[in-house]
Design a protein around this motif. Sequence first.
Motif, PDB file in Angstrom:
ATOM      1  N   LYS A 164     -81.913   5.125  41.510  1.00 47.19           N
ATOM      2  CA  LYS A 164     -81.614   5.343  40.096  1.00 47.19           C
ATOM      3  C   LYS A 164     -82.463   6.493  39.562  1.00 47.19           C
ATOM      4  N   LYS A 165     -81.821   7.474  39.011  1.00 49.28           N
ATOM      5  CA  LYS A 165     -82.567   8.613  38.447  1.00 49.28           C
ATOM      6  C   LYS A 165     -83.386   8.224  37.227  1.00 49.28           C
ATOM      7  N   ASP A 166     -82.908   7.199  36.511  1.00 47.27           N
ATOM      8  CA  ASP A 166     -83.605   6.786  35.293  1.00 47.27           C
ATOM      9  C   ASP A 166     -84.516   5.580  35.538  1.00 47.27           C
ATOM     10  N   LEU A 167     -84.946   5.387  36.771  1.00 43.62           N
ATOM     11  CA  LEU A 167     -85.836   4.279  37.095  1.00 43.62           C
ATOM     12  C   LEU A 167     -87.130   4.374  36.296  1.00 43.62           C
TER      13      LEU A 167
END
Length: 216
Positions: A164-167
């Motif tokens: 996930k890039k927005d982790l």
Amino acid sequence: MSKFRFAFVLGAAIFILMGCIGGASPEEEIYDVLEETVSKEKQYVEVQKPLQGLEKKEKEIYSEIMNLGMKEFDKIVKLSDDALKNISERTDYIEKERKAMKESKETFSGLDGFIAELDDKKLKDEAGKLEDTMKDRYKLHEKFTDSYLDALSEDKKLYELFKKKDLTMEELEKQISSINKAYEQTIDLNEEYNTATEQYNELKQGFYSTAGIEVE
């Protein structure tokens, strides 16, 4: 992120001498059941080395991911996919292990009838303790592998999060905490299982000695 693997398995014995003549005695029948049980666990023994190798590899992947920054996101995704494949392979090995233990348990279930035929009270008592310890061992193995598979499920969630890039750090820390708890339980069960296996092996050798069965 497994850091262990259980060490103790049953050891096969080679039958050399028993002081009886004629048809098979209850002692001989018990010996046959115990050694056939070892044979049934052969596949269980065979999966240990590849499992250890996969656990070591997954630990290396985790360390590599944790040392990367988000600028190398594509590499993180690739490593996470490698880890997910690793987890899948370990799951398959655990299922093979459980199958072997199920077959071992089915073989061992034939012991009770032969114990009842023993005339010597000491032998019967020793055989009874042996049977009870092995039954406990089977239960512990089932609990252990259930726990191990639960831990793998938590590992899987972690590597999905890494993709996930927005982790967020909060999500990551929460999942790592869940993994640590899962493996703490697994390690405890692993130690109990190893202890039960040690006890069983000692009781088996004691029974052989009392029965006059010489093995190597």
